[in-house]
Design a protein around this motif. Structure first.
Motif, PDB file in Angstrom:
ATOM      1  N   LEU A  42       0.836  -1.194   0.000  1.00 33.16           N
ATOM      2  CA  LEU A  42       0.000   0.000   0.000  1.00 33.16           C
ATOM      3  C   LEU A  42       0.875   1.250   0.000  1.00 33.16           C
ATOM      4  O   LEU A  42       1.755   1.398   0.858  1.00 33.16           O
ATOM      5  CB  LEU A  42      -0.900  -0.022   1.243  1.00 33.16           C
ATOM      6  N   PHE A  43       0.653   2.131  -0.987  1.00 36.07           N
ATOM      7  CA  PHE A  43       1.369   3.401  -1.083  1.00 36.07           C
ATOM      8  C   PHE A  43       0.365   4.537  -0.915  1.00 36.07           C
ATOM      9  O   PHE A  43      -0.704   4.514  -1.541  1.00 36.07           O
ATOM     10  CB  PHE A  43       2.054   3.523  -2.453  1.00 36.07           C
ATOM     11  N   VAL A  44       0.724   5.497  -0.076  1.00 39.50           N
ATOM     12  CA  VAL A  44      -0.188   6.610   0.197  1.00 39.50           C
ATOM     13  C   VAL A  44       0.472   7.913  -0.257  1.00 39.50           C
ATOM     14  O   VAL A  44       1.579   8.230   0.165  1.00 39.50           O
ATOM     15  CB  VAL A  44      -0.497   6.706   1.710  1.00 39.50           C
TER      16      VAL A  44
ATOM     17  N   ALA B 175      -3.991   9.963   5.754  1.00 36.93           N
ATOM     18  CA  ALA B 175      -2.731   9.210   5.663  1.00 36.93           C
ATOM     19  C   ALA B 175      -2.291   8.757   7.057  1.00 36.93           C
ATOM     20  O   ALA B 175      -1.827   7.626   7.233  1.00 36.93           O
ATOM     21  CB  ALA B 175      -1.651  10.079   5.023  1.00 36.93           C
ATOM     22  N   LEU B 176      -2.476   9.635   8.044  1.00 37.18           N
ATOM     23  CA  LEU B 176      -2.051   9.268   9.399  1.00 37.18           C
ATOM     24  C   LEU B 176      -2.947   8.160   9.970  1.00 37.18           C
ATOM     25  O   LEU B 176      -2.477   7.291  10.696  1.00 37.18           O
ATOM     26  CB  LEU B 176      -2.017  10.503  10.314  1.00 37.18           C
ATOM     27  N   GLN B 177      -4.210   8.169   9.589  1.00 40.76           N
ATOM     28  CA  GLN B 177      -5.102   7.070  10.023  1.00 40.76           C
ATOM     29  C   GLN B 177      -4.660   5.747   9.390  1.00 40.76           C
ATOM     30  O   GLN B 177      -4.668   4.702  10.036  1.00 40.76           O
ATOM     31  CB  GLN B 177      -6.552   7.348   9.617  1.00 40.76           C
TER      32      GLN B 177
ATOM     33  N   ALA C 138       2.240   0.408   5.450  1.00 38.88           N
ATOM     34  CA  ALA C 138       1.993   1.287   4.286  1.00 38.88           C
ATOM     35  C   ALA C 138       3.144   2.280   4.141  1.00 38.88           C
ATOM     36  O   ALA C 138       3.740   2.708   5.131  1.00 38.88           O
ATOM     37  CB  ALA C 138       0.681   2.044   4.483  1.00 38.88           C
ATOM     38  N   LEU C 139       3.449   2.644   2.902  1.00 39.93           N
ATOM     39  CA  LEU C 139       4.533   3.598   2.655  1.00 39.93           C
ATOM     40  C   LEU C 139       3.923   4.956   2.326  1.00 39.93           C
ATOM     41  O   LEU C 139       3.142   5.080   1.383  1.00 39.93           O
ATOM     42  CB  LEU C 139       5.370   3.101   1.480  1.00 39.93           C
ATOM     43  N   LEU C 140       4.286   5.969   3.112  1.00 38.73           N
ATOM     44  CA  LEU C 140       3.675   7.297   2.968  1.00 38.73           C
ATOM     45  C   LEU C 140       4.607   8.229   2.194  1.00 38.73           C
ATOM     46  O   LEU C 140       5.778   8.396   2.567  1.00 38.73           O
ATOM     47  CB  LEU C 140       3.383   7.881   4.351  1.00 38.73           C
TER      48      LEU C 140
ATOM     49  N   ASN D 144       7.251   8.778   5.015  1.00 41.99           N
ATOM     50  CA  ASN D 144       8.503   8.053   4.746  1.00 41.99           C
ATOM     51  C   ASN D 144       9.350   8.777   3.719  1.00 41.99           C
ATOM     52  O   ASN D 144      10.578   8.726   3.762  1.00 41.99           O
ATOM     53  CB  ASN D 144       8.202   6.642   4.229  1.00 41.99           C
ATOM     54  N   TYR D 145       8.689   9.433   2.735  1.00 39.26           N
ATOM     55  CA  TYR D 145       9.426  10.146   1.684  1.00 39.26           C
ATOM     56  C   TYR D 145       8.762  11.491   1.406  1.00 39.26           C
ATOM     57  O   TYR D 145       7.531  11.602   1.503  1.00 39.26           O
ATOM     58  CB  TYR D 145       9.384   9.376   0.360  1.00 39.26           C
TER      59      TYR D 145
END
Ligand code: 5GP
Length: 200
Positions: free
Chosen positions: A18-20, A118-120, A128-130, A174-175
């Motif tokens: 999962l990418f957000v 995104a924080l949820q 998940a990668l944010l 994360n990025y």
């Protein structure tokens, strides 16, 4: 050398990732998302629900599922959302079953949602990668919002006000990709998604 693509080999890839993607309104997330989806095979987009009115050219079930406040509230009560948030005076949410079905069938999933959502997601799915898309400056963001002409002057003001709050939360991701130039930002996004795929 031929390398197997884990996305297209369901025996190797049991569950997708999962990418957000988040970032302030007008930063170019939508365009970056479209580039990623057309460039990266096996990556699917989860269509959100919203109570906002469709803009000209938007179709129910394509950009969003446009639903009433009553239906949105019912879906909250039924615990159907992986995450939801009140953004710029409307509700937006991601249906849990959409994400789970896609991940369980081995697809990588991309969400394009605001920072509260995104924080949820990070709470519920820490794997998940944010990825945060930042503008080169707030002035540039204002210029882009005015130029795209999709919002009234009042809405532009609300979105800028929210953008400043969103920018403060970028270190929770994360990025961070600074979208000064679309091609470069797009390459960076692709590199992040594909390198994380290969790690798995
Ligand atoms: P727009 O109205 O411009 O399409 O989107 C407004 C904001 O809502 C954008 O920041 C977008 O990322 C966010 N958004 C879209 N879908 C969702 C969602 O399902 N959940 C959350 N939390 N935000 C969303």
């Amino acid at each position: 050398m031929h390398r197997e693509n884990p996305r297209t080999n369901p025996e190797r890839r049991v569950k997708g990732r999962l990418f957000v993607l988040s970032g302030p309104s007008g930063v170019g997330k939508g365009t970056l998302r479209e580039h990623a989806l057309s460039d990266i095979s096996g990556l699917v987009y989860s269509i959100s629900c919203t109570t906002r009115q469709p803009r000209p050219g938007e179709t129910d079930g394509v950009e969003y599922r446009f639903i009433s406040h009553e239906k949105f509230q019912q879906d909250i009560d039924d615990n159907l959302f992986l995450e939801y948030a009140h953004v710029h005076n409307d509700y937006y949410g991601t249906l849990r079953r959409d994400v789970e079905n896609a991940l369980n069938s081995g697809h990588d999933v991309l969400l394009e949602i605001d920072v509260q959502g995104a924080l949820q997601v990070r709470e519920k799915m820490p794997e998940a990668l944010l990825i945060f898309i930042a503008p080169p400056s707030v002035q540039e963001l204002e210029r882009r919002l005015i130029n795209r002409c999709t919002e009234s002057p009042d809405a532009v003001r609300t979105r800028l006000h929210n953008a400043i709050k969103e920018l403060e939360l970028q270190d929770k991701y994360n990025y961070v990709i600074v979208n000064s130039d679309l091609e470069t930002a797009s390459r960076e996004l692709r590199a992040i998604i594909t390198s994380h795929d290969e790690l798995g």
